[in-house]
Design a protein around this motif. Structure first.
Motif, short mmCIF file in Angstrom:
data_model
loop_
_atom_site.label_atom_id
_atom_site.label_comp_id
_atom_site.label_asym_id
_atom_site.label_seq_id
_atom_site.Cartn_x
_atom_site.Cartn_y
_atom_site.Cartn_z
N LEU A 162 36.49 34.98 49.75
CA LEU A 162 36.12 34.33 51.00
C LEU A 162 35.82 35.39 52.06
CD1 LEU A 162 38.90 31.63 50.78
CD2 LEU A 162 36.46 31.14 50.74
N PRO A 163 34.71 36.12 51.92
CA PRO A 163 34.33 37.10 52.94
C PRO A 163 34.03 36.37 54.25
CG PRO A 163 32.54 36.74 51.40
CD PRO A 163 33.73 36.02 50.84
N PHE A 164 34.35 37.00 55.35
CA PHE A 164 34.31 36.31 56.63
C PHE A 164 33.30 36.93 57.59
CE2 PHE A 164 37.80 39.22 56.14
CZ PHE A 164 37.52 40.16 57.12
N ASP A 165 32.61 37.96 57.17
CA ASP A 165 31.54 38.50 58.01
C ASP A 165 30.55 39.27 57.14
OD1 ASP A 165 32.76 40.92 57.49
OD2 ASP A 165 33.25 41.39 59.58
N ALA A 166 29.58 39.88 57.77
CA ALA A 166 28.49 40.48 57.01
C ALA A 166 28.98 41.65 56.14
CB ALA A 166 27.39 40.96 57.96
N ASN A 167 29.80 42.52 56.71
CA ASN A 167 30.22 43.69 55.94
C ASN A 167 31.14 43.33 54.78
OD1 ASN A 167 28.66 45.46 57.40
ND2 ASN A 167 30.28 45.98 58.87
N THR A 168 32.04 42.38 55.00
CA THR A 168 32.89 41.98 53.87
C THR A 168 32.06 41.30 52.79
OG1 THR A 168 33.55 40.01 55.13
CG2 THR A 168 35.09 41.84 55.09
N LEU A 169 31.05 40.55 53.19
CA LEU A 169 30.21 39.91 52.18
C LEU A 169 29.47 40.96 51.34
CD1 LEU A 169 28.96 37.45 50.80
CD2 LEU A 169 27.28 37.32 52.65
N LEU A 170 28.95 41.97 52.00
CA LEU A 170 28.27 43.04 51.26
C LEU A 170 29.22 43.72 50.27
CD1 LEU A 170 26.20 44.78 54.10
CD2 LEU A 170 25.25 43.83 51.98
N SER A 171 30.39 44.03 50.75
CA SER A 171 31.35 44.73 49.90
C SER A 171 31.75 43.89 48.70
CB SER A 171 32.58 45.11 50.74
OG SER A 171 33.60 45.62 49.91
N ILE A 172 32.02 42.62 48.96
CA ILE A 172 32.43 41.72 47.88
C ILE A 172 31.30 41.55 46.87
CG2 ILE A 172 32.89 39.28 47.36
CD1 ILE A 172 35.36 40.65 48.42
N TYR A 173 30.08 41.37 47.36
CA TYR A 173 29.00 41.08 46.42
C TYR A 173 28.63 42.29 45.57
CZ TYR A 173 27.12 36.81 44.98
OH TYR A 173 26.95 35.65 44.27
N ASP A 174 28.77 43.46 46.15
CA ASP A 174 28.57 44.67 45.34
C ASP A 174 29.55 44.66 44.17
OD1 ASP A 174 27.48 47.58 45.10
OD2 ASP A 174 29.66 47.79 45.05
N HIS A 175 30.77 44.34 44.46
CA HIS A 175 31.76 44.24 43.39
C HIS A 175 31.38 43.20 42.35
CE1 HIS A 175 35.44 43.70 41.21
NE2 HIS A 175 35.53 42.47 41.65
N CYS A 176 30.97 42.04 42.82
CA CYS A 176 30.67 40.95 41.88
C CYS A 176 29.52 41.33 40.95
CB CYS A 176 30.31 39.67 42.65
SG CYS A 176 31.70 38.96 43.54
N LEU A 177 28.50 41.95 41.50
CA LEU A 177 27.34 42.28 40.65
C LEU A 177 27.65 43.39 39.65
CD1 LEU A 177 24.11 42.00 42.83
CD2 LEU A 177 25.18 40.31 41.35
N ARG A 178 28.72 44.13 39.88
CA ARG A 178 29.13 45.16 38.92
C ARG A 178 30.03 44.61 37.83
NH1 ARG A 178 28.12 50.25 41.02
NH2 ARG A 178 27.58 50.19 43.22
N SER A 179 30.64 43.48 38.08
CA SER A 179 31.72 43.03 37.21
C SER A 179 31.16 42.33 35.96
CB SER A 179 32.65 42.09 37.98
OG SER A 179 32.04 40.84 38.18
N VAL A 180 32.02 42.21 34.97
CA VAL A 180 31.63 41.53 33.73
C VAL A 180 32.66 40.47 33.36
CG1 VAL A 180 30.37 43.50 32.77
CG2 VAL A 180 32.82 43.24 32.29
N ASP A 181 32.17 39.46 32.66
CA ASP A 181 33.02 38.45 32.01
C ASP A 181 33.83 37.59 32.97
OD1 ASP A 181 32.03 39.30 29.59
OD2 ASP A 181 33.74 40.57 29.12
N TYR A 182 33.44 37.58 34.22
CA TYR A 182 34.12 36.70 35.17
C TYR A 182 33.19 35.59 35.64
CZ TYR A 182 37.43 40.57 35.93
OH TYR A 182 38.35 41.57 35.78
N VAL A 183 33.79 34.62 36.29
CA VAL A 183 33.05 33.74 37.19
C VAL A 183 33.54 34.09 38.58
CG1 VAL A 183 32.59 31.39 37.92
CG2 VAL A 183 32.85 31.91 35.48
N ASN A 184 32.65 34.62 39.40
CA ASN A 184 32.99 34.97 40.78
C ASN A 184 32.46 33.91 41.73
OD1 ASN A 184 34.13 37.64 40.26
ND2 ASN A 184 32.04 38.25 39.74
N VAL A 185 33.35 33.28 42.45
CA VAL A 185 32.95 32.30 43.45
C VAL A 185 33.07 32.95 44.82
CG1 VAL A 185 33.42 30.04 44.45
CG2 VAL A 185 33.79 30.43 41.99
N VAL A 186 31.96 33.06 45.51
CA VAL A 186 31.96 33.66 46.84
C VAL A 186 31.45 32.61 47.83
CG1 VAL A 186 31.05 35.52 48.29
CG2 VAL A 186 31.48 35.93 45.84
#
Lengths: 822, 822
Positions: free
Chosen positions: A571-595
């Motif tokens: 649950l990112p709450f602003d632009a920078n946290t969203l960027l940081s979280i999504y970078d992580h999600c696009l690197r990850s494998v075998d998960y379902v990431n709900v943002v």
């Protein structure tokens, strides 16, 4: 060649002609062998090659599985083998009727893949016995095509997604043929009914080819199917209306000699593959008209080749063959004999050699190596997956001189980064969405990098449409999800952006994908695939435009019921946290990431460095917002998870800071929701000691949460401080049309949160009563203003965090980072 | 006549001819007035009839709503009015693009219905102002067609269900015409794509007529639509393939005079209605061939009649007109003038008289009374609802001489009662299911009473198919849900039987219906409709056949997030409790009742008298199963909710009774899950005192639950005893193929439950250690047996409750009955 991704690859053509006697015998032998092995899996514990008279004890005590669809799936497989042999086209086999699992396993066994992967199931009499025994047996394999089945990306337990998956696999695989069998029962589902339109999103130059094969075997579990019971001309109209050129192969009824049907199928398949080669060649020559891709309607009897009648009732060409036609095979000698006769009708003695291995003419029909459909690396996408080239998200950070000093639309900022992700990964990353990519404000940035895929008609004035665009929009959440799943399962990357409320449309598809991921984690030969990433915006708190029907934050609740190894919620709450979280999600494998993220202008709270540290921890104390004193415990913890709750918690903290400067308030934000769970329940879970360090063991906690508030209780009920935790969130209250009014409607507003603190912290004295009155007055004032003017009161809309109000000393609770968000 | 239900009703025919000048003027005036009122709702706070120059202050500060689809909806409404006037056909208007809400409100206002219901919105200048102000305004009405909108049964916030709802309304309403507008965006959704096939489930003698009108206005939010961008011949093929006879009306592009388009529409509508009358007449004459029902493709520009260009960009016939075309109407004088010109283009001075009421030629186009589409009682189904004639369910009870002494398939027993419900209510009760009615074992009984509806081809050997059957099966959960919703919303009764796992397919549809019910409870003129009843079987614990993909008990979790006023969850555990619960559900109104029941042979635990008392309380102590002593508190509470958990809890109680006869065990069963919640949170909730009386305030509680175990914590976290509660249930562990092995895989087995007791009750001494070892051994033995033989170990499968083991005295905790399950 497999996956040459060479756009100049010429698809071979070949003059249709009758099969030679030898080829015919080979195809028919494969088919009979696959059928024999399928029946054997369903029924036999022993005597696998029928080398002795069948007895009751050879038969499994519990008969499980689905026969009805299986002979058709085997028939198609045999014919595709012949075509692949001749044309060397890399082919993926997707079977909508995935409950024809014994057939899929039988074919993988015949072409040798099964034995290569599962060495215990060797090509011998002993191996056949092991193959039979394991099927739908405790400790064995499931009865459906499943992650355990080589060559499969599609389970088909829940029906409707065969074509979506097939197209997802075909995108950006220009040399791939995906033969997609659609069951005529499955064809009645909504998702399948619309997925035919996928052919308007295929570029013959960039993408592979989906060859839909509608298997019209006439019956479902207990009913005829619709498409088998309309006039043939109507069915042909339907397929033409879907944009296809339909071919019909029909036969096998009334015990017609299968050899005749083989010839029809072979001839049609050759015609169809030639036509595909022509389309591909025309596209290479510059033709941009949408092709009428061919498709095949295969009309054969359900249960084909099993006993025609059982106990006086019609079984072949009837729904009675759907599961186990001879469910009483052990019950009487006559039924045992009937099963024996059925098995013998395939002439296993002609199909397996002395050792029990398939005879040469069968083995010879298997294509070589990775051209075997069961061995196609596309079906084990992790083998082909390349990591994304990700631009450094720090470069896209928004400037935050002090908390709340600037304002941005978080998803719009994310769009600038995603645009470069698209540019840097032109052939293995796509964005999917149901006509909401612009509404969710990934536009305009992403459209500067690419267009929306469109292979239907173009009109003057069209914007952002492109034959080979990287953004896929169709007004069907099912289609978006199915395409993305197919794309990921074959080794690529992507994300699905959607309105939060309507992601529930794919609840059940998410279930199936999460189950697939959970099982594949336990299968050594299945390689890791990219995570399925959701970006949910137009979230529950900003439905000023659309109201109550668009309010539902419950997808998170749905997701967290699935295996903790698989699901992640951010649950990112602003632009920078969203960027940081999504970078992580696009690197990850075998998960379902709900943002879940905001798309409306909202304050930026953290600098990028702060955001990275915060997201790395998954939660953290906003020392700049609290009033606690280092070395002492706070009087109260204000916690938030989500964009709007974070704003309201901070506003409440500001009110308290001014009204009660001596009150020691700690402000905590949770961005990785799974951190709340116990470490025993989720890999991201905090230890109890860590939880206490953040939330205290015994102080009041007022928790403002994005979704249904009880989820917070569900995640924390084992924690020491749970008895002191008061959660607020969304409830089913109705609708209004201004943002703060909506927040008030759900009692999540800053005024309510302050009152919560007053009610829970003992000994606040007379000031508390006055403040409570002020809060009630402020709420009434705000409510009255919206009713009068139709917008929120300026004292709310114009409120900003006053950085000068900072009075607290930095807090360090001395905790390690955690989670895997690195 | 409205709803004569007179099967000899002759649908009128009439020679198509051009509209007279007078009729043309009247239709056009209605259309212009409806358009004017729609624009006014979106934009105006004041100056409602444009009687003074428009200023910035007359315009709403926040502009919300959807214009794009609205002129098309108004156009159709005006034409239907003309046809209804002439033919007196009772007509329901279903608008897939329900976000065209201002249009629906405008039409209801023009025909007088709105003012009749909402007296504050009178037909005067003041009324027009009130009409405008309330639209999408805090404290006002939503921007979509909503429960507040007269004449609507369909919100359309979430797209895809227009045709399913329309057919649901038409079933058993032989004289009803349902004009169903399908948006071309909506047409891309899966549910809509398959819902065209509903025409194979309509009997012209028994059912009304659905006239689909595909509104091809070309664009969605930000994209062209697929169906507008395929060649016309392809679209016609598609409609023919769906079984329709398509008619095209096209016009209004490039500012073509709308009067020309009116003539085309009027002529086509007359042709189509004549054709419908012919079909009806042929059916009356005995023709049983499936008719090719007509449908209309209406191709008009999106945003028709708004400014063609705004700020240099094309708006009419573009996605830019989707929401608020002039979103900056307040921002500059030029934009304000543009809005003024737009409003003036409808010539309000010709449309409203001095007082502000619609002029006579408009008012005259409204049909009389209930023939007005906004006043059709079918759209407020509670007005027409008749209670079901329910046979006394006691007469269908199974005999239970002692607990567990007999065995039945619960749903099969329910089927015997439902068969008589069908017989006794031949025209207002239907059962819906996705080809699972037989699998869920309502068969064979229900098929003795009726067949499955089928108006496609019949083949020799078909069983249980019937042109006017009362059981509706199509392999689409969406279709089943949508049909049932439409049927209920128009005043009838029914149930939806489905595999438990796949009911998630309609999660989002459930959301929308639950929201509709929640809102209608607060609208005085909306009358109560029958509850939406689910019967979920093939539940999570009996997936020995289909495995992991079919395991998901989370629909309950999804449901309980919705308003407590609306949702009810029942877990009957044997045949008699299922009968008792379902009788209650079929009598209830305005709820969603979720009932999960077993279909496999299982022990009967309660006599019908006991079952009724138990279901009436919603939970209860099985005094015959416990070992507590009256007047003292038990040492431990064994609780269960669900069929399989009840069996395992009883088996655990039996083990404890034998192994530790002195241990005071209480056995509690919860059949109404909402009883667990606090009375503050749910109307069925127990008070804390009641909860403590059942569960104790401080003794260990071992709770075996049907679904995800954390739901029990979520429901009880406020209870005194919560800290002592240990819940077991389903987890995402994988698959096996025997029932008890499945139970063991999830640690819900009797042996685990006994170990839970040992671990939680203090002071059990040495016997505890021995018993723990015995339990572990028993588990291993059971596991090994399944691996060796493929079925469960006899000591489990043959276990029966020993009624002679009863050693306890009856327990009376002195509680009143509760809930509304009476």
């Amino acid at each position: 060649m497999v996956n040459t991704s060479d756009k100049t690859f010429l698809w071979p053509t070949q003059q249709p002609r009758p099969l030679s006697d030898e080829a015919l015998a080979s195809v028919d032998a494969w088919w009979r062998a696959a059928n024999y092995l399928s029946v054997g899996q369903i029924y036999l514990l022993d005597n696998p090659l029928l080398r002795e008279p069948l007895t009751r004890d050879h038969i499994k005590p519990r008969l499980l599985g689905h026969w009805g669809t299986t002979p058709g799936l085997n028939f198609i497989y045999a014919h595709l083998n012949r075509a692949i042999q001749e044309r060397k086209i890399s082919t993926l086999y997707v079977t909508g009727p995935g409950h024809g699992g014994p057939g899929m396993v039988a074919n993988a066994y015949l072409d040798g893949t099964y034995t290569e992967i599962y060495s215990g199931v060797e090509q011998s009499e002993r191996g056949v016995k092991a193959l039979f025994r394991q099927f739908s047996f405790p400790g064995g394999i499931p009865s459906h095509a499943s992650p355990e089945t080589p060559g499969s990306i599609h389970e088909g337990g829940e029906l409707g997604y065969a074509l979506s998956h097939a197209y997802g696999a075909a995108f950006d695989n220009p040399d791939l043929l995906v033969a997609a069998v659609v069951g005529d029962g499955e064809a009645e589902t909504g998702p399948l009914a619309t997925s035919w339109h996928s052919n308007k999103f295929v570029d013959p130059l960039v993408d592979g080819v989906v060859l839909p094969i509608l298997h019209l075997n006439g019956y479902k579990i207990a009913n005829p199917t619709i498409l088998a019971r309309i006039p043939e001309e109507e069915l042909l109209d339907l397929m033409r209306g879907y944009g296809h050129k339909p071919y019909i192969v029909s036969g096998g009824f009334n015990e017609e000699d299968p050899l005749l049907v083989h010839q029809r199928m072979a001839e049609t398949l050759d015609e169809v593959l030639n036509e595909i080669a022509d389309i591909k060649a025309r596209a290479l020559a510059g033709d941009t008209e949408r092709p009428r891709w061919p498709m095949i309607i295969l009309r054969t009897p359900k249960g084909w080749t099993c006993p025609t009648m059982i106990d006086g009732l019609k079984v072949v060409d009837s729904w009675r063959s759907h599961q186990v036609p001879l469910s009483n095979a052990r019950d009487t000698e006559a039924h045992t004999r009937l099963l024996e006769g059925w098995l013998a009708s395939y002439h296993p003695e002609e199909l397996f050699d002395e050792s029990g291995a398939p005879v040469a003419k069968i083995a010879a029909l298997a294509p070589e190596g990775n051209l075997r459909m069961s061995a196609n690396p596309v079906s084990n996408g992790g083998l082909l997956r390349k990591e994304l080239r990700l631009p450094d998200f720090h470069d896209y950070a928004v400037d935050v001189p002090s908390p709340g000093a600037t304002t941005d639309e978080a998803t719009k900022v994310l769009g600038t980064w995603l645009a470069d992700v698209i540019r840097d990964n032109p052939d293995n990353f796509r964005i999917f969405g149901p006509d909401e990519t612009a509404s969710n404000r990934l536009a305009p940035a992403v459209f500067a990098a690419t267009g929306k895929t469109w292979d239907a008609e173009y009109h003057e004035g069209d914007t952002n449409l492109e034959r080979a665009g990287r953004i896929m929009e169709m007004l069907s959440e099912h289609q978006c999800q199915g395409w993305l799943e197919g794309y990921l399962l074959t080794g690529r990357h992507g994300l699905f952006n959607c309105y939060e409320a309507f992601i529930h449309i794919v609840d059940s598809m998410f279930n199936q994908h999460a189950k697939w991921l959970k099982v594949t984690r336990e299968i050594p030969w299945r390689r890791s695939i990219s995570s399925l990433n959701y970006l949910l915006s137009s979230h529950v708190w900003r439905q000023d435009h659309n109201g109550f029907s668009h309010q539902d934050p419950g997808f998170i609740d749905h997701v967290v019921n699935k295996s903790a190894d698989v699901v992640r919620v951010y649950l990112p709450f602003d632009a920078n946290t969203l960027l940081s979280i999504y970078d992580h999600c696009l690197r990850s494998v075998d998960y379902v990431n709900v943002v879940v993220a905001g798309k409306q202008p909202a304050p930026n709270w953290l600098t990028m460095d702060q955001a990275v540290a915060h997201c790395d921890r998954g939660l953290g104390i906003f020392d700049w917002a609290g009033t606690e004193i280092a070395g002492t415990e706070p009087d109260v913890v204000l916690a938030a998870a989500g964009e709007v709750p974070t704003l309201e918690i901070l506003a409440a903290a500001a009110i308290l800071r001014e009204a009660m400067p001596d009150l020691k308030v700690r402000v905590v934000n949770v961005v990785d929701l799974m951190r709340l769970q116990s470490e025993a329940d989720h890999p991201h879970g905090l230890s109890d000691a860590e939880f206490d360090a953040y939330f205290t063991a015994d102080k009041p906690i007022v928790f403002a949460y994005h979704g249904y508030p009880w989820l917070i209780h569900r995640l924390t009920y084992k924690r020491h401080g749970h008895g002191n935790l008061h959660a607020r969130g969304y409830k089913e209250n109705g609708t209004t049309t201004t943002p703060f009014d909506m927040v008030m409607l759900n009692d999540l507003d800053r005024y309510h949160l302050v009152m919560d603190v007053i009610d829970r912290v003992p000994g606040l004295g007379a000031r508390a009563g006055v403040l409570r009155q002020e809060m009630q007055d402020a709420r009434l004032r705000a409510r009255d203003y919206t009713r009068a003017f139709g917008e929120d009161i300026p004292e709310v809309t114009e409120w900003v965090w006053d950085a000068n109000g900072i009075g607290a000393t930095p807090v360090d609770v001395g905790l390690s980072t955690g989670g895997d968000n690195v």
